[in-house]
Design a protein around this motif. Sequence first.
Motif, PDB file in Angstrom:
ATOM      1  N   LYS A 118       0.820  -1.226   0.000  1.00 47.16           N
ATOM      2  CA  LYS A 118       0.000   0.000   0.000  1.00 47.16           C
ATOM      3  C   LYS A 118       0.845   1.263   0.000  1.00 47.16           C
ATOM      4  CE  LYS A 118      -4.079  -2.012   2.233  1.00 47.16           C
ATOM      5  NZ  LYS A 118      -4.886  -2.083   3.481  1.00 47.16           N
ATOM      6  N   ASN A 119       1.992   1.216   0.633  1.00 46.27           N
ATOM      7  CA  ASN A 119       2.845   2.409   0.697  1.00 46.27           C
ATOM      8  C   ASN A 119       3.786   2.539  -0.487  1.00 46.27           C
ATOM      9  OD1 ASN A 119       2.695   4.014   3.516  1.00 46.27           O
ATOM     10  ND2 ASN A 119       2.136   1.868   3.839  1.00 46.27           N
ATOM     11  N   GLY A 120       3.653   1.625  -1.465  1.00 46.15           N
ATOM     12  CA  GLY A 120       4.464   1.728  -2.670  1.00 46.15           C
ATOM     13  C   GLY A 120       5.886   1.230  -2.515  1.00 46.15           C
ATOM     14  N   ILE A 121       6.181   0.566  -1.383  1.00 43.03           N
ATOM     15  CA  ILE A 121       7.557   0.128  -1.133  1.00 43.03           C
ATOM     16  C   ILE A 121       7.950  -1.005  -2.076  1.00 43.03           C
ATOM     17  CG2 ILE A 121       9.087  -0.902   0.604  1.00 43.03           C
ATOM     18  CD1 ILE A 121       7.384   0.658   2.711  1.00 43.03           C
ATOM     19  N   ILE A 122       7.023  -1.930  -2.325  1.00 39.68           N
ATOM     20  CA  ILE A 122       7.306  -3.025  -3.256  1.00 39.68           C
ATOM     21  C   ILE A 122       7.601  -2.469  -4.653  1.00 39.68           C
ATOM     22  CG2 ILE A 122       6.346  -5.079  -4.380  1.00 39.68           C
ATOM     23  CD1 ILE A 122       7.095  -5.501  -1.450  1.00 39.68           C
ATOM     24  N   ASP A 123       6.815  -1.458  -5.075  1.00 33.26           N
ATOM     25  CA  ASP A 123       7.057  -0.841  -6.395  1.00 33.26           C
ATOM     26  C   ASP A 123       8.441  -0.206  -6.457  1.00 33.26           C
ATOM     27  OD1 ASP A 123       4.586  -1.595  -7.347  1.00 33.26           O
ATOM     28  OD2 ASP A 123       3.591   0.283  -6.810  1.00 33.26           O
ATOM     29  N   GLU A 124       8.851   0.427  -5.354  1.00 34.89           N
ATOM     30  CA  GLU A 124      10.169   1.058  -5.346  1.00 34.89           C
ATOM     31  C   GLU A 124      11.284   0.008  -5.404  1.00 34.89           C
ATOM     32  OE1 GLU A 124      10.980   4.346  -2.786  1.00 34.89           O
ATOM     33  OE2 GLU A 124       8.848   4.769  -2.487  1.00 34.89           O
ATOM     34  N   LEU A 125      11.071  -1.129  -4.707  1.00 34.75           N
ATOM     35  CA  LEU A 125      12.064  -2.206  -4.773  1.00 34.75           C
ATOM     36  C   LEU A 125      12.190  -2.731  -6.200  1.00 34.75           C
ATOM     37  CD1 LEU A 125      11.133  -4.110  -1.481  1.00 34.75           C
ATOM     38  CD2 LEU A 125      13.338  -3.007  -1.959  1.00 34.75           C
ATOM     39  N   LYS A 126      11.056  -2.900  -6.879  1.00 42.84           N
ATOM     40  CA  LYS A 126      11.080  -3.373  -8.268  1.00 42.84           C
ATOM     41  C   LYS A 126      11.803  -2.380  -9.166  1.00 42.84           C
ATOM     42  CE  LYS A 126       6.808  -6.133  -8.104  1.00 42.84           C
ATOM     43  NZ  LYS A 126       5.402  -6.240  -8.578  1.00 42.84           N
ATOM     44  N   ALA A 127      11.548  -1.074  -8.910  1.00 37.75           N
ATOM     45  CA  ALA A 127      12.187  -0.043  -9.736  1.00 37.75           C
ATOM     46  C   ALA A 127      13.707  -0.066  -9.571  1.00 37.75           C
ATOM     47  CB  ALA A 127      11.636   1.338  -9.362  1.00 37.75           C
ATOM     48  N   LEU A 128      14.170  -0.509  -8.395  1.00 37.90           N
ATOM     49  CA  LEU A 128      15.613  -0.593  -8.152  1.00 37.90           C
ATOM     50  C   LEU A 128      16.213  -1.879  -8.722  1.00 37.90           C
ATOM     51  CD1 LEU A 128      15.867   0.792  -4.492  1.00 37.90           C
ATOM     52  CD2 LEU A 128      16.679   1.893  -6.582  1.00 37.90           C
ATOM     53  N   GLY A 129      15.327  -2.786  -9.218  1.00 40.12           N
ATOM     54  CA  GLY A 129      15.822  -3.993  -9.880  1.00 40.12           C
ATOM     55  C   GLY A 129      15.890  -5.227  -9.006  1.00 40.12           C
ATOM     56  N   ILE A 130      15.127  -5.268  -7.932  1.00 35.82           N
ATOM     57  CA  ILE A 130      15.172  -6.436  -7.047  1.00 35.82           C
ATOM     58  C   ILE A 130      14.750  -7.704  -7.797  1.00 35.82           C
ATOM     59  CG2 ILE A 130      12.801  -6.234  -6.152  1.00 35.82           C
ATOM     60  CD1 ILE A 130      13.997  -6.913  -3.349  1.00 35.82           C
ATOM     61  N   GLN A 131      15.389  -8.833  -7.470  1.00 39.98           N
ATOM     62  CA  GLN A 131      15.116 -10.116  -8.117  1.00 39.98           C
ATOM     63  C   GLN A 131      14.728 -11.152  -7.056  1.00 39.98           C
ATOM     64  OE1 GLN A 131      15.273 -10.508 -11.541  1.00 39.98           O
ATOM     65  NE2 GLN A 131      15.744  -8.304 -11.631  1.00 39.98           N
ATOM     66  N   ASP A 132      14.091 -12.242  -7.540  1.00 36.75           N
ATOM     67  CA  ASP A 132      13.765 -13.347  -6.633  1.00 36.75           C
ATOM     68  C   ASP A 132      15.017 -13.802  -5.881  1.00 36.75           C
ATOM     69  OD1 ASP A 132      11.124 -13.497  -7.115  1.00 36.75           O
ATOM     70  OD2 ASP A 132      11.139 -15.399  -8.193  1.00 36.75           O
ATOM     71  N   GLY A 133      14.858 -13.987  -4.581  1.00 36.61           N
ATOM     72  CA  GLY A 133      15.970 -14.467  -3.775  1.00 36.61           C
ATOM     73  C   GLY A 133      16.821 -13.373  -3.169  1.00 36.61           C
ATOM     74  N   ASP A 134      16.658 -12.103  -3.644  1.00 36.46           N
ATOM     75  CA  ASP A 134      17.405 -11.005  -3.032  1.00 36.46           C
ATOM     76  C   ASP A 134      16.893 -10.776  -1.604  1.00 36.46           C
ATOM     77  OD1 ASP A 134      18.881 -10.641  -5.283  1.00 36.46           O
ATOM     78  OD2 ASP A 134      17.797  -8.865  -5.997  1.00 36.46           O
ATOM     79  N   GLU A 135      17.711 -10.118  -0.826  1.00 35.61           N
ATOM     80  CA  GLU A 135      17.382  -9.929   0.593  1.00 35.61           C
ATOM     81  C   GLU A 135      16.885  -8.501   0.852  1.00 35.61           C
ATOM     82  OE1 GLU A 135      20.184  -9.631   4.348  1.00 35.61           O
ATOM     83  OE2 GLU A 135      19.933 -11.757   3.786  1.00 35.61           O
ATOM     84  N   VAL A 136      15.830  -8.404   1.649  1.00 29.50           N
ATOM     85  CA  VAL A 136      15.291  -7.096   2.068  1.00 29.50           C
ATOM     86  C   VAL A 136      15.508  -6.972   3.567  1.00 29.50           C
ATOM     87  CG1 VAL A 136      13.257  -5.614   2.230  1.00 29.50           C
ATOM     88  CG2 VAL A 136      13.542  -7.124   0.246  1.00 29.50           C
ATOM     89  N   ARG A 137      16.227  -5.937   3.971  1.00 27.63           N
ATOM     90  CA  ARG A 137      16.481  -5.712   5.394  1.00 27.63           C
ATOM     91  C   ARG A 137      15.644  -4.539   5.907  1.00 27.63           C
ATOM     92  NH1 ARG A 137      23.122  -6.239   5.487  1.00 27.63           N
ATOM     93  NH2 ARG A 137      23.199  -8.440   4.756  1.00 27.63           N
ATOM     94  N   VAL A 138      14.920  -4.830   6.972  1.00 33.28           N
ATOM     95  CA  VAL A 138      14.080  -3.805   7.620  1.00 33.28           C
ATOM     96  C   VAL A 138      14.550  -3.731   9.066  1.00 33.28           C
ATOM     97  CG1 VAL A 138      11.747  -3.066   8.142  1.00 33.28           C
ATOM     98  CG2 VAL A 138      12.169  -4.440   6.099  1.00 33.28           C
ATOM     99  N   TYR A 139      15.477  -2.841   9.312  1.00 36.15           N
ATOM    100  CA  TYR A 139      16.125  -2.729  10.617  1.00 36.15           C
ATOM    101  C   TYR A 139      16.624  -4.104  11.069  1.00 36.15           C
ATOM    102  CZ  TYR A 139      14.886   2.131  10.565  1.00 36.15           C
ATOM    103  OH  TYR A 139      14.838   3.452  10.216  1.00 36.15           O
ATOM    104  N   GLY A 140      16.128  -4.664  12.166  1.00 37.49           N
ATOM    105  CA  GLY A 140      16.673  -5.926  12.661  1.00 37.49           C
ATOM    106  C   GLY A 140      16.121  -7.162  11.974  1.00 37.49           C
ATOM    107  N   TRP A 141      15.296  -6.954  10.940  1.00 38.21           N
ATOM    108  CA  TRP A 141      14.677  -8.096  10.259  1.00 38.21           C
ATOM    109  C   TRP A 141      15.255  -8.235   8.854  1.00 38.21           C
ATOM    110  CZ3 TRP A 141      11.090 -11.060  12.908  1.00 38.21           C
ATOM    111  CH2 TRP A 141      10.600 -10.496  14.087  1.00 38.21           C
ATOM    112  N   ALA A 142      15.322  -9.500   8.391  1.00 42.05           N
ATOM    113  CA  ALA A 142      15.790  -9.761   7.027  1.00 42.05           C
ATOM    114  C   ALA A 142      14.832 -10.763   6.366  1.00 42.05           C
ATOM    115  CB  ALA A 142      17.207 -10.308   7.030  1.00 42.05           C
ATOM    116  N   PHE A 143      14.454 -10.462   5.101  1.00 45.10           N
ATOM    117  CA  PHE A 143      13.494 -11.309   4.380  1.00 45.10           C
ATOM    118  C   PHE A 143      14.021 -11.612   2.981  1.00 45.10           C
ATOM    119  CE2 PHE A 143      11.258  -8.323   7.164  1.00 45.10           C
ATOM    120  CZ  PHE A 143      10.529  -9.181   7.979  1.00 45.10           C
ATOM    121  N   ASP A 144      13.726 -12.804   2.501  1.00 39.56           N
ATOM    122  CA  ASP A 144      14.006 -13.123   1.096  1.00 39.56           C
ATOM    123  C   ASP A 144      12.851 -12.618   0.242  1.00 39.56           C
ATOM    124  OD1 ASP A 144      16.395 -14.319   1.668  1.00 39.56           O
ATOM    125  OD2 ASP A 144      15.506 -16.331   1.897  1.00 39.56           O
TER     126      ASP A 144
END
Length: 433
Positions: A404-430
Motif C-alpha cells: 500500500k505504501n508503494g515500497i514493493i514498487d520502489e524495490l522493483k524499480a531498483l531492480g530487485i530479483q527473486d531471492g534477493d534480501e530485504v532488510r528492515v532494521y533488525g529483520w531480514a526477508f528473502d
Amino acid sequence: MANTFADRAKIFVRSGKGGDGHVSFRRELYVPNGGPDGGDGGKGGDVIFVVDKGINTLNDFKNVRKYKATDGEEGGKRRCHGKNGKDVVIKVPPGTVIKDFETGKVIIDMADREEPFVLLQGGKGGKGNMHYATSTMQAPRYAQPGESAIEKYLTLELKMIADVGLVGYPSVGKSTLLSMVSNAKPKIADYHFTTLVPNLGVVGLGEGRGFVMADIPGIIEGAAEGVGLGLTFLRHIERTRVLLHIVDAASVEGRDPIEDIEKINEELKIYSVALSERPTIIVANKLDVLSEEDRETVLGKLRKAYPDTPVMAISAATGEGIKELLEAAYEMLETAPDDVMEFSPEIALDEFASREEVLPYSVTKSPDDDNVYLVEGPRIEKMLGYTNLEDEKGFKFFQDFMVKNGIIDELKALGIQDGDEVRVYGWAFDYIE
C-alpha cells in the motif's frame, strides 16, 4: 441585458503542499564523509477568506471558480530552508456563509467579520535528512515529504445584512420607496418581478442617524417551498432586524391588501418562525390614487385586522407620509434586538480540513551488496512499533503495508530479483516475486 445578482456560488479551493525535506551530505575539503545537511521544505500557502464591504454580490465567482495557494519549495543543501508558498486571499461580501459542498454543512458564517479567516492551512514543510541522524544511523538517506495539500469544494451563500427589510408582493412600490429615501437606484417598472436584484440603500435621517434598508424582491405563494425564486429572496430577509410590509392600499391590480399580508406572513413562518416574529410595520402605499374617504376605509380595515402591528400610510410616488415612516422605523430599530443573526458552524474546522501525518522512509540498495536492499525511516519504525512480525496476522499486515505504501514498487524499480534480501532494521526477508 438584465442585471444579474449572484447570491450562491460553488468554488474549488486548494491549500499549498508543504515542500519536501532535502537529502544531502556535507562535501568539504578534507572531510570525505560529511554528515547530513539536507534542509527543511517550505510551508504551503493558506486559503484565507476576508470580508470586503465594497462587494455586495457573489458575481465575481462566476468568472473565477478555482482558488489555489502555491506550494512550499523543497529544502536545499547546506541546511537551506525552502521558501514558503503564497497564500490565496478570497474576498467575499458581508453576509457570506461558507458551506461544505459535499454535506451542505456550515463551516463559518462570515457575517460582518472583521478579521481574516484561515479556512485551509498549507501543508507543513518536510524535515530534511539533517534531523534524522542518530548514533546508529549517521547517514540517513531519507527526508520527510511535505504535508499534502487540502482540496475542497465549497458553497458560498450570501445572506444580506440590513437593518430594515422591505417585503411585499411585486409592484406594491418597494423599489420606488427605496429610491426616494436612499442612495440606491433600483430599476423600476410596472410589471411583476421587475426587481430580481435585492438592493441595499443607506437611509440618512440627519444628526448622524440612519440605517441600511434592503428592497427584497417580491415574494409569491410557495416561496418557502422553493417555488420560483422564493427561497433565494427569503434568504436575504433572515438578517434584517425590522420588516416594513408594503401593501397596495389602492388595490390598483385588484389585490386585497389583507389577503396579501396573510399569504406573505405564512411564507415567512414556513421558512423561519424567528423571521415571522421580527418587529414589523404595515405600510399602506399608493395613497395618492385614493380619495380621503377610501383612505380611511382601507386603513381602518388594516388596523382592525392587525391591532398589535403599527399601520402607516404613505405615497412612495409623492413622498407623503415617508418622513414619518422612516422615523417610526428608526425608533423600532432602537428597541429591536441588535444582534445580527449568525449561522452556527455545523462541522468542526479540524474535521473539515484534516490531513494524515506523512513520515519519511527510504528504499535503497546496500552499498556493500548488490543483492541486499534496505528499507528504513521513521514511517517504517512507527509501523514496526505496533506490528508483531512473528504473528501470522502481523506479518500479513506488514506485507500489505509494503504494498500500500508503494515500497514493493520502489524495490522493483531498483531492480530487485527473486531471492534477493530485504532488510528492515533488525529483520531480514528473502524477496519472492
